[in-house]
Design a protein around this motif. Structure first.
Motif, PDB file in Angstrom:
ATOM      1  N   LEU A  37       0.827  -1.209   0.000  1.00 31.25           N
ATOM      2  CA  LEU A  37       0.000   0.000   0.000  1.00 31.25           C
ATOM      3  C   LEU A  37       0.859   1.255   0.000  1.00 31.25           C
ATOM      4  CD1 LEU A  37      -2.519  -1.005   2.850  1.00 31.25           C
ATOM      5  CD2 LEU A  37      -2.754  -1.445   0.398  1.00 31.25           C
ATOM      6  N   ASN A  38       0.265   2.328  -0.496  1.00 36.16           N
ATOM      7  CA  ASN A  38       0.871   3.648  -0.380  1.00 36.16           C
ATOM      8  C   ASN A  38       0.585   4.155   1.037  1.00 36.16           C
ATOM      9  OD1 ASN A  38       1.471   6.380  -0.389  1.00 36.16           O
ATOM     10  ND2 ASN A  38       0.717   6.709  -2.474  1.00 36.16           N
ATOM     11  N   ARG A  39       1.632   4.372   1.838  1.00 34.40           N
ATOM     12  CA  ARG A  39       1.438   4.790   3.219  1.00 34.40           C
ATOM     13  C   ARG A  39       0.655   6.108   3.300  1.00 34.40           C
ATOM     14  NH1 ARG A  39       4.594   3.816   7.848  1.00 34.40           N
ATOM     15  NH2 ARG A  39       6.299   3.028   6.578  1.00 34.40           N
ATOM     16  N   GLN A  40       0.831   6.998   2.315  1.00 31.25           N
ATOM     17  CA  GLN A  40       0.188   8.309   2.360  1.00 31.25           C
ATOM     18  C   GLN A  40      -1.310   8.245   2.068  1.00 31.25           C
ATOM     19  OE1 GLN A  40       1.963  10.873   3.405  1.00 31.25           O
ATOM     20  NE2 GLN A  40       3.794   9.565   3.503  1.00 31.25           N
ATOM     21  N   THR A  41      -1.704   7.386   1.099  1.00 30.52           N
ATOM     22  CA  THR A  41      -3.111   7.349   0.678  1.00 30.52           C
ATOM     23  C   THR A  41      -3.854   6.097   1.129  1.00 30.52           C
ATOM     24  OG1 THR A  41      -2.590   6.254  -1.418  1.00 30.52           O
ATOM     25  CG2 THR A  41      -2.491   8.671  -1.386  1.00 30.52           C
ATOM     26  N   GLY A  42      -3.110   5.025   1.457  1.00 31.27           N
ATOM     27  CA  GLY A  42      -3.745   3.759   1.786  1.00 31.27           C
ATOM     28  C   GLY A  42      -4.175   2.967   0.570  1.00 31.27           C
ATOM     29  N   HIS A  43      -3.832   3.457  -0.640  1.00 26.63           N
ATOM     30  CA  HIS A  43      -4.211   2.770  -1.869  1.00 26.63           C
ATOM     31  C   HIS A  43      -3.203   1.672  -2.198  1.00 26.63           C
ATOM     32  CE1 HIS A  43      -6.180   6.863  -3.078  1.00 26.63           C
ATOM     33  NE2 HIS A  43      -6.890   6.181  -2.194  1.00 26.63           N
ATOM     34  N   ARG A  44      -3.690   0.650  -2.915  1.00 29.80           N
ATOM     35  CA  ARG A  44      -2.806  -0.445  -3.321  1.00 29.80           C
ATOM     36  C   ARG A  44      -1.790   0.022  -4.355  1.00 29.80           C
ATOM     37  NH1 ARG A  44      -5.459  -6.135  -4.799  1.00 29.80           N
ATOM     38  NH2 ARG A  44      -3.273  -6.406  -5.349  1.00 29.80           N
ATOM     39  N   ILE A  45      -0.611  -0.604  -4.308  1.00 32.70           N
ATOM     40  CA  ILE A  45       0.423  -0.323  -5.292  1.00 32.70           C
ATOM     41  C   ILE A  45       0.159  -1.168  -6.535  1.00 32.70           C
ATOM     42  CG2 ILE A  45       2.897  -0.477  -5.796  1.00 32.70           C
ATOM     43  CD1 ILE A  45       2.171   1.680  -3.766  1.00 32.70           C
ATOM     44  N   LYS A  46       0.247  -0.554  -7.711  1.00 34.39           N
ATOM     45  CA  LYS A  46       0.031  -1.248  -8.972  1.00 34.39           C
ATOM     46  C   LYS A  46       1.340  -1.286  -9.745  1.00 34.39           C
ATOM     47  CE  LYS A  46      -2.759  -0.986 -13.201  1.00 34.39           C
ATOM     48  NZ  LYS A  46      -3.774  -0.193 -13.940  1.00 34.39           N
TER      49      LYS A  46
END
Length: 308
Positions: A37-46
């Motif tokens: 995950l992106n620590r800043q946004t909580g979104h998954r890494i692609k």
């Protein structure tokens, strides 16, 4: 529901042939897995496939295989060219020889598969090959193509089917001398060996996989449950290694230490077998219940339609 076959083709012993399917004998799907995950946004890494020089994303249809001759110089090999190799083992497991199981070095073992007849025909021929392997108490050695590579496969009779274990090639196995040559030659005294043997006898048992517990997986389950419950995670104190000054005294103390838990371990053996799947130990998730509870409260067909 049985998993999808990894390979379908024919098993052949001389002129005896039957259609077979190869299935993975093991699975790691029950293990807890993580996403990045992106620590800043909580979104998954692609992940994207990009050209190393231009940085542009490359569609799958434009990606080919290449063998690097020199730095930055490649020979391209297409999918069609690889298929043109047309090894017989792509569609047929030809049994080349039979060996004793004890002759196969464990370093050569990769992973096991289940081999069974494919469809309603060929069961008689399959049974002949299976029972021949069983009665001769041998391992049949053949070849099979999986993931575009030819592998050696060792076949053994198991129940009504066959176990096929992929084997490594000699060039894939490292020379132990590279690691063992600088180990010191130590003379072990008879007294030390006798005490160590006594410890082994106290720990003697039978190989029962049901007794094994994945302690790391259990710790992951506990960690996730604590975080879901909003608890503060505090680091645990790590065990400290102790230097053994008197090896003989350490062996004597070990003999006494192992004697006490031996009986307690036997009493607890049956309780350990009743463990549930690791994922089912997690706190309840919407729509999912522990396996035993779900089985006990399984609704009738009409009730299922109503809840849907």
């Amino acid at each position: 529901m049985a998993p999808r076959a990894n390979w379908k083709g024919f098993l052949r012993l001389s002129l005896v042939t039957c259609p077979v399917a190869l299935y993975p004998a093991t699975s790691e799907s029950e293990k807890i897995s993580f996403n990045q995950l992106n620590r800043q946004t909580g979104h998954r890494i692609k992940y994207l496939k990009v050209d190393a020089d231009t940085g542009d994303e490359v569609p799958n249809e434009d990606i080919v295989k290449g063998y690097e001759l020199d730095k930055g110089q490649y020979i391209e090999v297409t999918k069609e060219e690889l298929e043109e190799l047309a090894l017989e083992s792509t569609r047929t497991i030809e049994i080349d020889e039979f060996v004793d199981r004890s002759e196969i070095d464990p370093r050569y073992l990769i992973r096991p598969y289940y081999l069974r007849p494919d469809g309603k025909v060929g069961h008689d021929a399959f049974a002949v090959i299976r029972e021949t392997i069983r009665e001769m108490d041998k391992v049949a050695i053949g070849r099979v193509v999986l993931t575009n590579r030819e592998h050696i496969i060792a076949l053994e009779a198991r129940d009504k089917g066959l176990i096929g274990t992929l084997l490594r090639y000699p060039y894939e196995v490292r020379d132990p001398a590279e690691y063992f040559d600088d180990i010191h030659d130590v003379k072990v005294t008879k007294d030390m060996l006798d005490l160590a043997k006594h410890i082994v006898n106290q720990k003697a048992g039978q190989f029962e996989p049901d007794k094994f517990e994945d302690h790391y997986e259990s710790a992951l389950v506990d960690l996730i449950n604590q975080k879901r419950a909003g608890k503060v995670i505090r680091p645990k104190e790590r065990p400290k290694g102790e230097n053994v000054v008197d090896l003989m005294e350490a062996l004597r103390q070990s003999v006494g230490r192992e004697a006490a838990p031996a009986n307690a371990g036997k009493r607890a053996k049956k309780a350990k077998k009743a463990s549930v799947g690791q994922k089912e130990m997690l706190m309840p998730i919407a729509g999912k219940k522990p396996a035993k509870e779900a089985a006990a409260k399984k609704p009738a067909a009409g009730a299922r339609r109503k809840s849907a």
